[in-house]
Design a protein around this motif. Structure first.
Motif, mmCIF file in Angstrom:
data_model
loop_
_atom_site.group_PDB
_atom_site.id
_atom_site.type_symbol
_atom_site.label_atom_id
_atom_site.label_comp_id
_atom_site.label_asym_id
_atom_site.label_seq_id
_atom_site.Cartn_x
_atom_site.Cartn_y
_atom_site.Cartn_z
ATOM 1 N N ASP A 110 0.827 -1.214 0.000
ATOM 2 C CA ASP A 110 0.000 0.000 0.000
ATOM 3 C C ASP A 110 0.863 1.267 0.000
ATOM 4 O O ASP A 110 0.464 2.290 -0.540
ATOM 5 C CB ASP A 110 -0.929 0.022 1.219
ATOM 6 C CG ASP A 110 -2.207 -0.782 1.001
ATOM 7 O OD1 ASP A 110 -2.322 -1.436 -0.055
ATOM 8 O OD2 ASP A 110 -3.083 -0.768 1.881
ATOM 9 N N ARG A 111 2.025 1.176 0.651
ATOM 10 C CA ARG A 111 2.929 2.338 0.681
ATOM 11 C C ARG A 111 3.445 2.686 -0.712
ATOM 12 O O ARG A 111 3.796 3.818 -0.987
ATOM 13 C CB ARG A 111 4.133 2.035 1.589
ATOM 14 C CG ARG A 111 3.947 2.478 3.016
ATOM 15 C CD ARG A 111 4.945 1.841 3.977
ATOM 16 N NE ARG A 111 6.337 1.870 3.554
ATOM 17 C CZ ARG A 111 7.312 1.208 4.167
ATOM 18 N NH1 ARG A 111 7.034 0.460 5.222
ATOM 19 N NH2 ARG A 111 8.545 1.279 3.750
ATOM 20 N N LYS A 112 3.487 1.687 -1.587
ATOM 21 C CA LYS A 112 4.112 1.859 -2.907
ATOM 22 C C LYS A 112 3.118 1.972 -4.062
ATOM 23 O O LYS A 112 3.404 2.611 -5.059
ATOM 24 C CB LYS A 112 5.028 0.658 -3.192
ATOM 25 C CG LYS A 112 6.340 0.679 -2.440
ATOM 26 C CD LYS A 112 7.284 1.674 -3.077
ATOM 27 C CE LYS A 112 8.674 1.585 -2.492
ATOM 28 N NZ LYS A 112 9.556 2.596 -3.078
ATOM 29 N N LEU A 113 1.977 1.276 -3.948
ATOM 30 C CA LEU A 113 1.103 1.117 -5.118
ATOM 31 C C LEU A 113 -0.350 1.442 -4.812
ATOM 32 O O LEU A 113 -0.949 0.850 -3.906
ATOM 33 C CB LEU A 113 1.160 -0.339 -5.617
ATOM 34 C CG LEU A 113 2.485 -0.872 -6.149
ATOM 35 C CD1 LEU A 113 2.366 -2.360 -6.412
ATOM 36 C CD2 LEU A 113 2.894 -0.140 -7.431
ATOM 37 N N ASP A 114 -0.930 2.337 -5.599
ATOM 38 C CA ASP A 114 -2.365 2.609 -5.477
ATOM 39 C C ASP A 114 -3.182 1.369 -5.836
ATOM 40 O O ASP A 114 -4.261 1.142 -5.283
ATOM 41 C CB ASP A 114 -2.780 3.764 -6.401
ATOM 42 C CG ASP A 114 -2.318 5.106 -5.846
ATOM 43 O OD1 ASP A 114 -2.048 5.174 -4.629
ATOM 44 O OD2 ASP A 114 -2.204 6.073 -6.624
ATOM 45 N N GLU A 115 -2.657 0.567 -6.766
ATOM 46 C CA GLU A 115 -3.369 -0.656 -7.179
ATOM 47 C C GLU A 115 -3.635 -1.560 -5.967
ATOM 48 O O GLU A 115 -4.671 -2.208 -5.884
ATOM 49 C CB GLU A 115 -2.550 -1.437 -8.220
ATOM 50 C CG GLU A 115 -2.491 -0.799 -9.585
ATOM 51 C CD GLU A 115 -1.408 0.285 -9.705
ATOM 52 O OE1 GLU A 115 -1.242 0.790 -10.822
ATOM 53 O OE2 GLU A 115 -0.746 0.621 -8.703
ATOM 54 N N SER A 116 -2.674 -1.607 -5.053
ATOM 55 C CA SER A 116 -2.820 -2.438 -3.861
ATOM 56 C C SER A 116 -3.918 -1.904 -2.941
ATOM 57 O O SER A 116 -4.688 -2.668 -2.356
ATOM 58 C CB SER A 116 -1.482 -2.488 -3.110
ATOM 59 O OG SER A 116 -1.633 -3.114 -1.863
ATOM 60 N N LYS A 117 -4.006 -0.580 -2.847
ATOM 61 C CA LYS A 117 -4.972 0.056 -1.933
ATOM 62 C C LYS A 117 -6.416 -0.178 -2.355
ATOM 63 O O LYS A 117 -7.331 -0.071 -1.554
ATOM 64 C CB LYS A 117 -4.746 1.569 -1.879
ATOM 65 C CG LYS A 117 -3.452 1.982 -1.223
ATOM 66 C CD LYS A 117 -3.338 3.491 -1.287
ATOM 67 C CE LYS A 117 -1.927 3.925 -0.916
ATOM 68 N NZ LYS A 117 -1.692 5.332 -1.275
ATOM 69 N N ASN A 118 -6.616 -0.457 -3.641
ATOM 70 C CA ASN A 118 -7.980 -0.565 -4.166
ATOM 71 C C ASN A 118 -8.397 -1.993 -4.485
ATOM 72 O O ASN A 118 -9.332 -2.212 -5.254
ATOM 73 C CB ASN A 118 -8.121 0.314 -5.417
ATOM 74 C CG ASN A 118 -7.891 1.770 -5.075
ATOM 75 O OD1 ASN A 118 -8.448 2.261 -4.105
ATOM 76 N ND2 ASN A 118 -7.053 2.457 -5.837
ATOM 77 N N LYS A 119 -7.693 -2.938 -3.908
ATOM 78 C CA LYS A 119 -7.998 -4.351 -4.149
ATOM 79 C C LYS A 119 -8.571 -5.011 -2.895
ATOM 80 O O LYS A 119 -8.298 -4.586 -1.772
ATOM 81 C CB LYS A 119 -6.719 -5.101 -4.541
ATOM 82 C CG LYS A 119 -6.354 -4.946 -6.002
ATOM 83 C CD LYS A 119 -7.300 -5.709 -6.885
ATOM 84 C CE LYS A 119 -7.046 -5.418 -8.345
ATOM 85 N NZ LYS A 119 -8.053 -6.017 -9.205
ATOM 86 N N VAL A 120 -9.324 -6.084 -3.120
ATOM 87 C CA VAL A 120 -9.749 -6.939 -2.009
ATOM 88 C C VAL A 120 -8.574 -7.854 -1.649
ATOM 89 O O VAL A 120 -8.037 -8.551 -2.519
ATOM 90 C CB VAL A 120 -10.975 -7.792 -2.398
ATOM 91 C CG1 VAL A 120 -11.315 -8.799 -1.293
ATOM 92 C CG2 VAL A 120 -12.166 -6.891 -2.700
ATOM 93 N N TRP A 121 -8.168 -7.802 -0.396
ATOM 94 C CA TRP A 121 -7.111 -8.687 0.108
ATOM 95 C C TRP A 121 -7.754 -9.777 0.970
ATOM 96 O O TRP A 121 -8.736 -9.533 1.669
ATOM 97 C CB TRP A 121 -6.115 -7.908 0.961
ATOM 98 C CG TRP A 121 -5.089 -7.124 0.214
ATOM 99 C CD1 TRP A 121 -5.294 -5.983 -0.526
ATOM 100 C CD2 TRP A 121 -3.687 -7.402 0.147
ATOM 101 N NE1 TRP A 121 -4.102 -5.545 -1.042
ATOM 102 C CE2 TRP A 121 -3.096 -6.384 -0.649
ATOM 103 C CE3 TRP A 121 -2.872 -8.396 0.676
ATOM 104 C CZ2 TRP A 121 -1.732 -6.357 -0.918
ATOM 105 C CZ3 TRP A 121 -1.518 -8.365 0.412
ATOM 106 C CH2 TRP A 121 -0.955 -7.355 -0.387
ATOM 107 N N ALA A 122 -7.171 -10.955 0.924
ATOM 108 C CA ALA A 122 -7.609 -12.041 1.809
ATOM 109 C C ALA A 122 -6.374 -12.626 2.492
ATOM 110 O O ALA A 122 -5.254 -12.467 2.010
ATOM 111 C CB ALA A 122 -8.349 -13.113 1.015
#
Length: 261
Positions: A110-122
């Motif tokens: 999340d610190r590096k990528l907006d793509e990570s912030k907007n995904k569902v994580w499990a």
């Protein structure tokens, strides 16, 4: 195959090795990820769509205890850097991201990528009830051993392979761990926030229920599924609040699960 059928779900399994456990300060020294196609009904692995692994020079010395755990040395990472565009693509093309301790790996990405912030994580620890399945410990290498999979743990791609093997294991003809994980990734969660004046006995009680303490906000918190909400409020009222629940309840959206506050 592009796996564009209604029954396929794309899951990116990933793992990071880092310079330490501090999610705000420490740096990534290795990334590994596999983008897979999974059959939603059976939980079977249909295929590997893409994969990426790389060392990353943190531009600081790797502590000896980290080298002991990961096997990664300063020489291994020297001159290597992650191709963030490739990582972003891997993540963007997935429906769900899975890590074995999702809140840890997510904090770094999340610190590096907006793509990570907007995904569902499990999370393959928290979104699978391993105790119900007869396992008393949710460490990845132990679960893998108990499922007959022996490997060198704490290298990123080995951990990714172990995670995939574990979640789609042929031992489970139905109700594979991966089916349970996908189902739980879609269940809304709530964050209980609890504040009280320090008393050792109250601290011991709330710790016994696995609440974590945030030193910045002086709050105790715990993630609760919707069906346990009323039960948890009653427990807090009876044990912490002298009969009247006065904590806060925050709804966590699906893309905010495992996000660090």
């Amino acid at each position: 195959d592009n796996y564009q059928n209604d029954n396929a779900i794309k899951i990116c399994f990933l793992d990071l090795e880092t310079t330490g456990l501090d999610k705000k300060q420490c740096k990534i020294i290795e990334f590994a990820g596999k983008l897979t196609a999974i059959d939603k009904s059976s939980g079977k692995l249909l295929g590997i769509i893409d994969k990426y692994q790389s060392f990353n020079d943190p531009e600081e010395s790797i502590k000896s205890e980290i080298t002991r755990v990961t096997g990664i040395t300063n020489e291994d990472v020297a001159g290597h850097s992650l191709d963030w565009e490739y990582v972003a693509n891997l993540i963007s093309n997935s429906d769900i991201i899975v890590a074995h301790n999702a809140s840890f790996d997510r904090a770094f990405l999340d610190r590096k990528l907006d793509e990570s912030k907007n995904k569902v994580w499990a999370c393959s620890i928290n979104d699978v009830n391993w105790i119900n399945r007869g396992f008393t410990n949710s460490k990845l290498e132990l679960l893998a051993y108990w499922h007959g999979y022996y490997y060198n743990s704490h290298r990123a791609m080995y951990d990714v392979d172990a995670m995939i093997h574990l979640l789609v294991h042929p031992h489970y003809e139905t109700d594979k761990p991966l089916n349970e994980l996908i189902q739980n990734a879609r269940v809304p969660q709530f964050r209980m926030l609890v504040k009280f004046n320090y008393k050792k006995e109250l601290v011991d009680i709330i710790k016994s229920k696995r609440y974590g303490f945030n030193g910045d906000t002086k709050e105790w918190s715990k993630i609760i599924p919707e069906n346990k909400l009323e039960e948890e409020k009653k427990w807090l009222a009876d044990n912490i609040y002298n009969g009247n629940f006065s904590g806060l309840v925050e709804k966590i959206t699906l893309i905010d699960k495992y996000k660090n506050r």
